[in-house]
Design a protein around this motif. Structure first.
Motif, PDB file in Angstrom:
ATOM      1  N   LYS A   1      74.592  -9.324  90.462  1.00 23.51           N
ATOM      2  CA  LYS A   1      75.907  -7.862  90.109  1.00 23.51           C
ATOM      3  C   LYS A   1      76.749  -8.771  90.024  1.00 23.51           C
ATOM      4  O   LYS A   1      78.255  -8.134  90.012  1.00 23.51           O
ATOM      5  CB  LYS A   1      75.422  -6.937  91.337  1.00 23.51           C
TER       6      LYS A   1
ATOM      7  N   LYS B   1      71.314  -9.944  83.572  1.00 25.88           N
ATOM      8  CA  LYS B   1      71.381  -8.087  83.537  1.00 25.88           C
ATOM      9  C   LYS B   1      71.496  -8.019  81.940  1.00 25.88           C
ATOM     10  O   LYS B   1      71.831  -8.617  80.924  1.00 25.88           O
ATOM     11  CB  LYS B   1      73.242  -9.290  83.569  1.00 25.88           C
TER      12      LYS B   1
ATOM     13  N   THR C   1      71.333  -4.853  79.217  1.00 22.32           N
ATOM     14  CA  THR C   1      72.768  -3.415  79.133  1.00 22.32           C
ATOM     15  C   THR C   1      72.375  -2.861  78.028  1.00 22.32           C
ATOM     16  O   THR C   1      72.163  -3.136  76.633  1.00 22.32           O
ATOM     17  CB  THR C   1      74.158  -3.719  79.123  1.00 22.32           C
TER      18      THR C   1
ATOM     19  N   TYR D   1      65.412  -7.333  93.294  1.00 25.13           N
ATOM     20  CA  TYR D   1      65.341  -7.752  92.133  1.00 25.13           C
ATOM     21  C   TYR D   1      64.675  -8.078  91.166  1.00 25.13           C
ATOM     22  O   TYR D   1      64.149  -8.685  89.992  1.00 25.13           O
ATOM     23  CB  TYR D   1      66.599  -9.112  91.990  1.00 25.13           C
TER      24      TYR D   1
ATOM     25  N   ILE E   1      62.664  -7.402  88.310  1.00 26.09           N
ATOM     26  CA  ILE E   1      62.583  -6.314  87.150  1.00 26.09           C
ATOM     27  C   ILE E   1      61.689  -6.325  86.466  1.00 26.09           C
ATOM     28  O   ILE E   1      61.987  -5.699  84.942  1.00 26.09           O
ATOM     29  CB  ILE E   1      64.450  -7.088  85.850  1.00 26.09           C
TER      30      ILE E   1
ATOM     31  N   SER F   1      60.697  -2.982  84.640  1.00 22.75           N
ATOM     32  CA  SER F   1      61.062  -1.919  84.625  1.00 22.75           C
ATOM     33  C   SER F   1      61.379  -1.140  83.351  1.00 22.75           C
ATOM     34  O   SER F   1      61.632  -1.973  82.843  1.00 22.75           O
ATOM     35  CB  SER F   1      62.587  -2.418  85.241  1.00 22.75           C
TER      36      SER F   1
ATOM     37  N   ILE G   1      64.830   0.350  81.419  1.00 22.85           N
ATOM     38  CA  ILE G   1      66.174   0.706  81.265  1.00 22.85           C
ATOM     39  C   ILE G   1      66.802   1.622  80.494  1.00 22.85           C
ATOM     40  O   ILE G   1      66.396   1.407  79.107  1.00 22.85           O
ATOM     41  CB  ILE G   1      66.829  -0.822  80.606  1.00 22.85           C
TER      42      ILE G   1
ATOM     43  N   GLU H   1      71.897   1.948  80.326  1.00 21.61           N
ATOM     44  CA  GLU H   1      72.013   1.991  81.741  1.00 21.61           C
ATOM     45  C   GLU H   1      72.241   0.452  81.518  1.00 21.61           C
ATOM     46  O   GLU H   1      71.683  -0.153  80.853  1.00 21.61           O
ATOM     47  CB  GLU H   1      70.781   2.188  81.999  1.00 21.61           C
ATOM     48  N   THR H   2      72.133  -0.592  82.715  1.00 23.54           N
ATOM     49  CA  THR H   2      72.647  -1.867  83.514  1.00 23.54           C
ATOM     50  C   THR H   2      71.814  -2.050  83.739  1.00 23.54           C
ATOM     51  O   THR H   2      71.594  -1.442  85.417  1.00 23.54           O
ATOM     52  CB  THR H   2      74.015  -2.048  83.243  1.00 23.54           C
ATOM     53  N   LYS H   3      70.778  -3.081  84.162  1.00 28.37           N
ATOM     54  CA  LYS H   3      70.300  -3.505  84.935  1.00 28.37           C
ATOM     55  C   LYS H   3      70.151  -5.074  85.566  1.00 28.37           C
ATOM     56  O   LYS H   3      70.354  -6.054  84.661  1.00 28.37           O
ATOM     57  CB  LYS H   3      68.646  -3.189  84.891  1.00 28.37           C
ATOM     58  N   TYR H   4      70.103  -5.057  86.773  1.00 29.47           N
ATOM     59  CA  TYR H   4      69.862  -6.679  87.181  1.00 29.47           C
ATOM     60  C   TYR H   4      68.882  -7.209  88.123  1.00 29.47           C
ATOM     61  O   TYR H   4      68.143  -6.542  88.126  1.00 29.47           O
ATOM     62  CB  TYR H   4      71.102  -6.883  87.765  1.00 29.47           C
TER      63      TYR H   4
END
Length: 214
Positions: free
Chosen positions: A42, A83, A85, A182, A184, A187, A189, A193-196
């Protein structure tokens, strides 16, 4: 003459001591366990970006250092911080309808985080070789023929072994915790939304990455 003889014995003993400690220092510096530098996806300054169908991918290689970095090269597994988005009008799933590819379109198989950890972690058992120093003794002799022995290996051998094993286990624990935190893969999204994440890919290079939206 007696003084000269004693002086020669002392010089020889000092040479033995210096050579032994030099060996210990070199072994410690070249083979000691390394710590784990915490990675915070992040807060990373991402310089590599790519956008596909309003989904933006930002990523960074070269995250690990010391023994973990050497394992990356040896095992040809690259750890990458990502990252993602989602600025599209639909939800996406990383590893589902959203795949990772190289710039030329070749799809990349993202490794399971647990496999990445097991591949790149340090091996605490590898530091057991320091126990070979356990029989090490300092033997001193006098001009009269008497000698005495000091078992310094009983301290040096187990000390280096235990210290390095504890350090490796502690570093591996931090590494594993972050790989779980972390993860992902799979996952969802959501739109907006933003995911790391931290992912591992089988690669011997640092090629450009992009997303493929299906």
């Amino acid at each position: 003459k007696t003084f000269k003889t004693n002086t020669n014995y002392q010089i020889k003993q000092m040479k033995i001591i210096k050579i032994t400690f030099l060996f210990i220092v070199i072994a410690s510096l070249t083979s000691c366990a390394s710590g784990y530098k915490m990675i915070e996806p992040k807060t990373i300054n991402y310089v590599s970006t790519n956008e596909t169908d309003n989904v933006k991918l930002e990523y960074k290689y070269d995250l690990l250092d010391k023994k973990y970095a050497k394992k990356e090269i040896k095992k040809e597994v690259r750890l990458v911080a990502v990252k993602i988005t989602n600025n599209s009008d639909k939800d996406i799933m990383f590893g589902g309808n959203t795949k990772l590819t190289y710039e030329n379109g070749t799809e990349i198989s993202v490794l399971e985080n647990d496999k990445v950890f097991k591949t790149l972690k340090q091996s605490p058992a590898s530091y057991l070789f320091y126990l070979l120093l356990t029989p090490l003794n300092f033997t001193t002799s006098s001009s009269s023929g008497n000698s005495s022995s000091t078992p310094i290996g009983l301290i040096v051998g187990p000390g280096l072994t235990g210290g390095n094993m504890i350090a490796a286990i502690s570093a591996n624990k931090k590494f594993k915790t972050q790989m779980l935190e972390y993860n992902i893969n799979g996952s969802i999204i959501k739109k907006g939304e933003t995911k790391y994440g931290l992912i591992g890919i089988k690669s011997d290079s640092f090629d450009s990455l992009k997303l493929k939206i299906e």
